[in-house]
Motif scaffolding. Sequence first.
Motif, PDB file in Angstrom:
ATOM      1  N   PRO A  74       0.812  -1.225   0.000  1.00  0.00           N
ATOM      2  CA  PRO A  74       0.000   0.000   0.000  1.00  0.00           C
ATOM      3  C   PRO A  74       0.842   1.270   0.000  1.00  0.00           C
ATOM      4  CG  PRO A  74      -0.858  -1.594   1.578  1.00  0.00           C
ATOM      5  CD  PRO A  74       0.460  -2.134   1.104  1.00  0.00           C
ATOM      6  N   LEU A  75       0.255   2.347  -0.475  1.00  0.00           N
ATOM      7  CA  LEU A  75       0.978   3.606  -0.612  1.00  0.00           C
ATOM      8  C   LEU A  75       1.408   4.200   0.725  1.00  0.00           C
ATOM      9  CD1 LEU A  75      -0.192   3.330  -3.531  1.00  0.00           C
ATOM     10  CD2 LEU A  75      -0.304   5.824  -3.571  1.00  0.00           C
ATOM     11  N   ASN A  76       0.802   3.753   1.809  1.00  0.00           N
ATOM     12  CA  ASN A  76       1.223   4.251   3.134  1.00  0.00           C
ATOM     13  C   ASN A  76       2.211   3.305   3.819  1.00  0.00           C
ATOM     14  OD1 ASN A  76      -0.445   2.143   3.782  1.00  0.00           O
ATOM     15  ND2 ASN A  76      -1.812   3.302   5.118  1.00  0.00           N
ATOM     16  N   SER A  77       2.781   2.368   3.065  1.00  0.00           N
ATOM     17  CA  SER A  77       3.750   1.432   3.634  1.00  0.00           C
ATOM     18  C   SER A  77       4.981   2.180   4.148  1.00  0.00           C
ATOM     19  CB  SER A  77       4.192   0.408   2.588  1.00  0.00           C
ATOM     20  OG  SER A  77       3.111  -0.360   2.131  1.00  0.00           O
ATOM     21  N   THR A  78       5.491   1.725   5.278  1.00  0.00           N
ATOM     22  CA  THR A  78       6.712   2.310   5.819  1.00  0.00           C
ATOM     23  C   THR A  78       7.926   1.732   5.105  1.00  0.00           C
ATOM     24  OG1 THR A  78       6.987   0.599   7.493  1.00  0.00           O
ATOM     25  CG2 THR A  78       5.602   2.493   8.081  1.00  0.00           C
ATOM     26  N   LYS A  79       9.066   2.371   5.290  1.00  0.00           N
ATOM     27  CA  LYS A  79      10.298   1.850   4.698  1.00  0.00           C
ATOM     28  C   LYS A  79      10.609   0.466   5.246  1.00  0.00           C
ATOM     29  CE  LYS A  79      15.100   2.944   3.642  1.00  0.00           C
ATOM     30  NZ  LYS A  79      15.497   1.533   3.847  1.00  0.00           N
ATOM     31  N   ASN A 112       2.392  12.316  -2.479  1.00  0.00           N
ATOM     32  CA  ASN A 112       2.395  11.032  -1.761  1.00  0.00           C
ATOM     33  C   ASN A 112       3.036   9.928  -2.589  1.00  0.00           C
ATOM     34  OD1 ASN A 112       1.113  12.193   0.427  1.00  0.00           O
ATOM     35  ND2 ASN A 112      -0.941  11.547  -0.195  1.00  0.00           N
ATOM     36  N   THR A 113       2.775   9.976  -3.894  1.00  0.00           N
ATOM     37  CA  THR A 113       3.334   8.948  -4.775  1.00  0.00           C
ATOM     38  C   THR A 113       4.849   9.055  -4.854  1.00  0.00           C
ATOM     39  OG1 THR A 113       1.307   8.834  -6.099  1.00  0.00           O
ATOM     40  CG2 THR A 113       3.339   8.039  -7.122  1.00  0.00           C
ATOM     41  N   PHE A 114       5.364  10.265  -5.027  1.00  0.00           N
ATOM     42  CA  PHE A 114       6.818  10.432  -5.122  1.00  0.00           C
ATOM     43  C   PHE A 114       7.493  10.051  -3.805  1.00  0.00           C
ATOM     44  CE2 PHE A 114       5.997  12.572  -9.069  1.00  0.00           C
ATOM     45  CZ  PHE A 114       7.177  12.457  -9.786  1.00  0.00           C
ATOM     46  N   ARG A 119      10.755   6.121  -0.786  1.00  0.00           N
ATOM     47  CA  ARG A 119      10.955   5.166   0.319  1.00  0.00           C
ATOM     48  C   ARG A 119      11.329   3.793  -0.206  1.00  0.00           C
ATOM     49  NH1 ARG A 119       6.230   7.503   2.132  1.00  0.00           N
ATOM     50  NH2 ARG A 119       4.973   5.631   1.772  1.00  0.00           N
ATOM     51  N   TYR A 120      10.750   3.430  -1.320  1.00  0.00           N
ATOM     52  CA  TYR A 120      11.030   2.116  -1.907  1.00  0.00           C
ATOM     53  C   TYR A 120      12.456   2.047  -2.469  1.00  0.00           C
ATOM     54  CZ  TYR A 120      10.093  -2.198  -4.523  1.00  0.00           C
ATOM     55  OH  TYR A 120      10.129  -3.491  -5.004  1.00  0.00           O
ATOM     56  N   GLY A 121      12.980   3.197  -2.849  1.00  0.00           N
ATOM     57  CA  GLY A 121      14.346   3.246  -3.357  1.00  0.00           C
ATOM     58  C   GLY A 121      14.457   3.095  -4.859  1.00  0.00           C
ATOM     59  N   SER A 122      13.385   3.414  -5.564  1.00  0.00           N
ATOM     60  CA  SER A 122      13.376   3.289  -7.019  1.00  0.00           C
ATOM     61  C   SER A 122      13.573   4.647  -7.673  1.00  0.00           C
ATOM     62  CB  SER A 122      12.045   2.676  -7.478  1.00  0.00           C
ATOM     63  OG  SER A 122      12.035   2.516  -8.881  1.00  0.00           O
ATOM     64  N   ASP A 123      14.106   4.639  -8.889  1.00  0.00           N
ATOM     65  CA  ASP A 123      14.310   5.897  -9.608  1.00  0.00           C
ATOM     66  C   ASP A 123      13.279   6.091 -10.717  1.00  0.00           C
ATOM     67  OD1 ASP A 123      15.114   4.037 -11.469  1.00  0.00           O
ATOM     68  OD2 ASP A 123      17.114   4.886 -11.780  1.00  0.00           O
ATOM     69  N   MET A 124      12.239   5.224 -10.729  1.00  0.00           N
ATOM     70  CA  MET A 124      11.201   5.348 -11.743  1.00  0.00           C
ATOM     71  C   MET A 124       9.956   4.608 -11.268  1.00  0.00           C
ATOM     72  SD  MET A 124      11.343   4.418 -15.839  1.00  0.00           S
ATOM     73  CE  MET A 124      11.522   2.636 -15.648  1.00  0.00           C
ATOM     74  N   PHE A 125       8.784   5.101 -11.661  1.00  0.00           N
ATOM     75  CA  PHE A 125       7.545   4.379 -11.397  1.00  0.00           C
ATOM     76  C   PHE A 125       6.599   4.527 -12.578  1.00  0.00           C
ATOM     77  CE2 PHE A 125       6.590   8.640  -9.907  1.00  0.00           C
ATOM     78  CZ  PHE A 125       5.246   8.838 -10.191  1.00  0.00           C
TER      79      PHE A 125
END
Length: 277
Positions: A74-79, A112-114, A119-125
């Motif tokens: 989910p988008l509110n997931s913690t690191k 919120n999306t960015f 947090r996920y550590g990705s450079d693209m979505f």
Amino acid sequence: MKTKNNLKGIALVAAAMISVLPSFAQTIKEPRGSDDFKIGVAGFSYRKYDIDQTLAFLKSMDVKYFSVKDWWLPLNSTKEQMDVFKAKCAEAGVEGYILGPIYMNSKEAVDNTFEYVKRYGSDMFIGVPNYELLDYVIEKVKETGIRVAIHTHGPDGAAFPDIRTVVEKVKDPSLGVGCCMDLGHTYRSGYDVAKDIRKYGKWIYDIHIKDETDASKAGKTWEMGRGKIDFVQVVKALRKIHYKGVVSLEFEKNGDNPHPGVAESIGYLRGVLDATE
């Protein structure tokens, strides 16, 4: 009696060949055409399954990449939750290489999306912003360095029906906003898929691949090789533009039991890649 003996001999030879072939196949070392591409599965394909079953399916096909949908993360997931999720994927030999598609209908949703992707550590979505939010999205890309691959949705009335809309709205390919090109929806929109790949190559960040029953709005997802898309030409076009991203199967058919169709399609894709240059 002679015929019976001949049949017996053929059967013995066939049995011997079957016993040898699997071990022989494992000794093949030369590069294959399918090694030229990263083959993945779009998370939407396994929308009815939890992450454990999804990873088991991917592992069974030796698929090492998949796009992560928010029903698993989910988008509110913690690191910390994200790190646990990524560790589970890594244990299965699979990488959640990208998040999305994520739909954004407000500046708050964009923010919120960015943050989620950061947090996920990705450079693209993979994202689908409302048209009026594009300038703000471009600002966020410049601020964060996180690129956006806009998913195309074909002739069904959703935003960004095809890659032309992305080009028209964004205008400059150097801004970090490109396209997650859905090849099935491109075909359903009446376009030549291979031609579009060659024409818009610099805009393509990610690929969702699928077969379709018809080159019209009425077209439906089908197992690859059973529909009407010419994948030999598609593969040649991807090689022509030196595409280095992931080619992810998005299988919309058989939502309650998609895996046989996913596996068949992945096998077909690998066969086409191995048979072409």
